[in-house]
Write a protein that holds these residues in place. Structure first.
Motif, short mmCIF file in Angstrom:
data_model
loop_
_atom_site.label_atom_id
_atom_site.label_comp_id
_atom_site.label_asym_id
_atom_site.label_seq_id
_atom_site.Cartn_x
_atom_site.Cartn_y
_atom_site.Cartn_z
N ALA A 133 0.73 -1.18 0.10
CA ALA A 133 -0.08 0.15 -0.03
C ALA A 133 0.79 1.38 -0.02
O ALA A 133 0.46 2.31 -0.68
CB ALA A 133 -1.00 -0.10 1.14
N GLY A 134 2.01 1.31 0.90
CA GLY A 134 2.72 2.50 0.78
C GLY A 134 3.37 2.89 -0.49
O GLY A 134 3.40 3.77 -0.93
N ARG A 135 3.72 1.77 -1.33
CA ARG A 135 4.21 2.13 -2.80
C ARG A 135 3.22 2.68 -3.51
O ARG A 135 3.27 3.36 -4.27
CB ARG A 135 4.95 0.77 -3.16
CG ARG A 135 5.54 0.88 -4.76
CD ARG A 135 6.09 -0.33 -5.19
NE ARG A 135 5.20 -1.69 -4.69
CZ ARG A 135 4.17 -2.07 -5.66
NH1 ARG A 135 4.12 -1.26 -6.79
NH2 ARG A 135 3.67 -3.10 -5.43
N LEU A 136 2.10 1.76 -3.57
CA LEU A 136 1.00 2.27 -4.65
C LEU A 136 0.37 3.52 -4.26
O LEU A 136 0.05 4.13 -5.04
CB LEU A 136 -0.01 0.97 -4.39
CG LEU A 136 0.45 -0.48 -4.89
CD1 LEU A 136 -0.82 -1.21 -4.34
CD2 LEU A 136 0.64 -0.31 -6.30
N LEU A 137 0.38 3.99 -3.17
CA LEU A 137 -0.14 5.22 -2.63
C LEU A 137 0.83 6.27 -2.71
O LEU A 137 0.29 7.58 -2.30
CB LEU A 137 -0.80 5.20 -1.04
CG LEU A 137 -1.82 4.14 -1.08
CD1 LEU A 137 -2.43 3.83 0.29
CD2 LEU A 137 -3.18 4.67 -1.83
N SER A 138 2.15 6.10 -2.72
CA SER A 138 3.01 7.06 -2.90
C SER A 138 2.83 8.10 -4.02
O SER A 138 2.55 7.50 -5.14
CB SER A 138 4.52 6.74 -2.97
OG SER A 138 4.74 6.26 -1.66
N PRO A 139 2.94 9.40 -4.00
CA PRO A 139 2.89 10.23 -5.17
C PRO A 139 3.94 9.55 -6.25
O PRO A 139 5.16 9.22 -6.07
CB PRO A 139 3.45 11.52 -4.73
CG PRO A 139 3.17 11.62 -3.09
CD PRO A 139 3.59 9.86 -2.74
N ASP A 140 3.48 9.67 -7.52
CA ASP A 140 4.27 9.32 -8.58
C ASP A 140 4.56 10.52 -9.61
O ASP A 140 3.49 11.61 -9.79
CB ASP A 140 3.54 8.10 -9.28
CG ASP A 140 2.43 8.47 -9.96
OD1 ASP A 140 1.75 8.63 -10.88
OD2 ASP A 140 1.30 8.49 -8.90
N HIS A 141 5.62 10.37 -10.57
CA HIS A 141 5.93 11.68 -11.29
C HIS A 141 5.51 11.16 -12.57
O HIS A 141 5.54 10.11 -13.11
CB HIS A 141 7.43 11.62 -11.35
CG HIS A 141 7.92 12.29 -9.93
ND1 HIS A 141 7.98 13.46 -9.68
CD2 HIS A 141 8.44 11.59 -9.15
CE1 HIS A 141 8.32 13.85 -8.17
NE2 HIS A 141 8.75 12.39 -7.83
N ARG A 142 4.77 12.20 -13.35
CA ARG A 142 4.48 12.03 -14.81
C ARG A 142 5.02 13.02 -15.57
O ARG A 142 5.59 14.12 -15.29
CB ARG A 142 2.76 12.29 -14.72
CG ARG A 142 2.23 11.35 -13.85
CD ARG A 142 1.99 9.98 -14.17
NE ARG A 142 1.27 9.37 -12.96
CZ ARG A 142 -0.27 9.24 -13.05
NH1 ARG A 142 -0.83 9.72 -14.12
NH2 ARG A 142 -0.79 8.43 -12.07
N PRO A 143 5.08 12.83 -16.95
CA PRO A 143 5.69 13.66 -18.02
C PRO A 143 4.66 14.97 -17.79
O PRO A 143 3.63 15.07 -17.95
CB PRO A 143 5.19 13.03 -19.20
CG PRO A 143 5.23 11.69 -19.02
CD PRO A 143 4.71 11.60 -17.77
N GLY A 144 5.79 16.16 -18.24
CA GLY A 144 5.10 17.48 -18.04
C GLY A 144 5.02 18.15 -19.51
O GLY A 144 5.60 17.38 -20.50
N LEU A 145 4.20 19.34 -19.57
CA LEU A 145 3.81 19.68 -20.85
C LEU A 145 5.04 20.08 -21.35
O LEU A 145 5.32 19.89 -22.70
CB LEU A 145 2.95 20.97 -20.55
CG LEU A 145 2.64 21.76 -21.93
CD1 LEU A 145 2.11 21.31 -22.79
CD2 LEU A 145 1.88 22.97 -21.62
N LEU A 146 6.09 20.67 -20.99
CA LEU A 146 7.13 21.33 -21.53
C LEU A 146 8.76 20.42 -21.00
O LEU A 146 9.54 21.23 -20.74
CB LEU A 146 7.33 22.71 -21.08
CG LEU A 146 6.12 23.66 -21.62
CD1 LEU A 146 6.48 25.15 -21.12
CD2 LEU A 146 6.24 23.70 -23.21
N GLY A 147 8.39 19.37 -21.13
CA GLY A 147 9.63 18.35 -20.68
C GLY A 147 10.37 18.76 -19.42
O GLY A 147 9.64 18.63 -18.51
N PRO A 148 11.61 18.95 -19.71
CA PRO A 148 12.40 18.98 -18.25
C PRO A 148 12.10 20.38 -17.48
O PRO A 148 12.38 20.64 -16.38
CB PRO A 148 13.97 19.00 -18.59
CG PRO A 148 13.80 19.54 -20.29
CD PRO A 148 12.63 18.92 -20.70
#
Length: 531
Positions: A133-148
């Protein structure tokens, strides 16, 4: 409630094995219930089991307030602390298994082995949640509109108070097994167990308290669906409902009117296919487990068997023999394979379906009889053939120890017949070739399929979601899908370099006649790329 109220001379003598007055008083204290008392009856004998107070609208509102207050504090705890409590709950469940096995049997009427399945499932669920549960509920990063230059993070916040309106057929799995994911996600719970099986739910609430979960986090209210179950929707942020499709439609309408997201597991008419390459004896052994587990009162149990004509005679012979060998009886031990139906309504439905099918031309292979000498709601495991579409049990869910066997000539015919239903909960396929079994499974319009098993492998695999399609409901239990359904996502996008004159986002500032053509040119370049 005073202990004297529980010393009724007419109380089922079987219940005295676990339901001493002091035990009942302690359990009742776990409920928010100050209304009139209602008597609950034991399926094995039809005698009174216990008298419990019912919850009033004021009780329901007070329970919701207490749950919401507790949830605000609980949401701040870290996942490691929650995992420790989940493991402790599983340990206590195993240590106290005898008590809850007795309760499940006394309230539901099932055989003890079927009650053991409930303990096993909840322990596996607690273990999965503690580890993942801790891993699944941790915030995750996604690709952004303007890359880096754009960083995007998605957080999974608790929904708040999760309402659980639970059924009677699996009173531990479908209460505690739903409560634990809600707690793991940081929620509080408002639980309304079915009026037939409130004691198991109250026992589970006491277990969680003893495991160290905060007081007030799990609130139990008692009462029927129209009076209390319907009212739960007014006080929660997500609803888990398990029950019939007609009731599920009404629940969905009510929840939708309140804009409360819901997870619904509803009816089914689950099918099993026996291919022509199987060992008929082995397939018959698996089919018996798939059809008659929990006395057939299991959402995922099989009610339709489609057998290839090449092995039809051998399979029917083996299936009939193995069904007739099942031990039918009642008792707080492991002597019996099947127990009782849970009440008069279930018995009436089973009897009506069988008699209707026989009057419409079906043939009885085995069973088809009530067994009042064993118990008032006991019915033999029953196998029928030649069940046509004019019979009610051809398409309607029976929810009892009754199955229809049909003959087919090919995998294609089996797939078409299995998909010919308004439900879409579960199915099973038996084939010596796992590749062939997978190929058939991939063509079935259901939420889950077991190959060379009835239902236990898919249901017990907590990492994978379990849910229905069509009139079998929506949403899922188990897995990341079931856990994340009890959260609300929050996206945070951060634009970098703006304050240093480096942010590409500044291209969107200024007069639109300057930046709009540049943006459109960039988009044309983007859609031409293959990345």
């Amino acid at each position: 409630m005073a202990p004297e109220a529980l010393r009724d001379p007419e109380i089922d003598p079987l219940a005295t094995l676990v339901l001493e007055p002091e035990v009942l008083v302690d359990l009742v204290r776990r409920a928010r219930a100050t209304g009139p008392q209602t008597t609950h009856y034991a399926p094995w004998t039809g005698a009174p089991l216990a008298s419990l107070p019912q919850s009033t609208p004021e009780d329901l509102a007070a329970a919701a307030r207490a749950a919401r207050s507790a949830q605000r504090r609980w949401a701040t705890t870290d996942h490691r602390h929650r995992a420790r409590l989940l493991r402790r709950a599983a340990q206590l469940l195993l240590a106290r298994q005898s008590d809850v096995l007795d309760l499940i049997q006394l309230e539901n009427g099932k055989a003890r082995a079927a009650a053991v399945e409930e303990i096993a499932d909840v322990v596996l669920g607690a273990r999965f949640l503690a580890r993942n549960a801790g891993r699944l509920l941790s915030p995750d990063h996604r690709p952004g509109l303007l890359g880096p230059f754009t960083s995007v993070r998605v957080a999974h916040d608790p929904a708040g108070v999760v309402g659980i309106v639970a059924p009677w057929n699996y009173p531990l799995i479908l209460t505690l097994g739903d409560v634990l994911p809600a707690l793991a996600a940081g929620n509080a719970v408002l639980l309304r167990p079915d009026p037939q099986t409130p004691l198991t739910a109250l026992w589970a609430a006491e277990l969680l308290s003893d495991a160290g979960f905060p007081d007030g986090l799990v609130q139990v209210v008692l009462g029927d669906g129209p009076t209390v179950g319907d009212g739960v929707i007014n006080h929660v942020d997500h609803l888990l409902f398990t029950g019939s499709t007609p009731t599920g439609r009404m629940v969905a309408a009510r929840a939708g009117g309140e804009l409360v997201p819901s997870t619904l597991e509803l009816g089914g008419k689950n099918a099993l296919y026996i291919a022509d390459d199987v060992d008929p004896e082995l397939a018959a052994e698996g089919a018996v487990r798939a059809c008659f587990g929990g006395t057939g009162q299991l959402c995922m149990s099989v009610e339709r068997v489609y057998v290839h004509r090449a092995v039809s005679d051998a399979f029917r012979t083996a299936f009939r023999r193995r069904t007739r060998a099942l031990r039918l009886g009642t008792g707080l031990d492991y002597r019996y394979d099947l127990g009782s139906l849970t009440g008069p309504d279930q018995l009436a439905r089973v009897v009506e379906h069988v008699e209707d099918a026989l009057s419409a031309g079906a043939r009885l292979l085995t069973g088809g009889q009530q067994r009042p000498e064993i118990g008032p709601y006991v019915y033999e495991p029953t196998v029928l053939t030649d069940v046509g579409p004019q019979a009610r049990m051809f398409a309607e869910e029976t929810f009892g120890p009754v199955v229809a066997v049909h003959e087919v000539r090919s995998d294609d015919e089996a797939v078409a017949a299995m998909n010919d239903t308004r439900f879409g909960l579960h199915a099973a396929v038996w084939s010596r070739s796992t590749q062939r079994g997978r190929a058939v499974a991939d063509r079935l319009r259901v939420g889950s399929v077991d190959v060379n098993d009835g239902y236990q492998m898919s249901w017990g695999s907590w990492a994978a979601p379990q849910g229905g399609r069509a009139e079998s409901g929506w949403g899922a239990r188990h897995g990341a899908e079931g856990l994340l359904a009890l959260t609300r996502s929050r996206t945070v996008a951060v634009q970098h370099g703006v304050h240093h004159g480096l942010g590409p986002g500044r291209v969107l500032s200024g007069p639109p006649e300057r930046w709009a053509p540049a943006l459109l040119a960039a988009l044309r370049a983007v859609v031409r790329t293959r990345q």
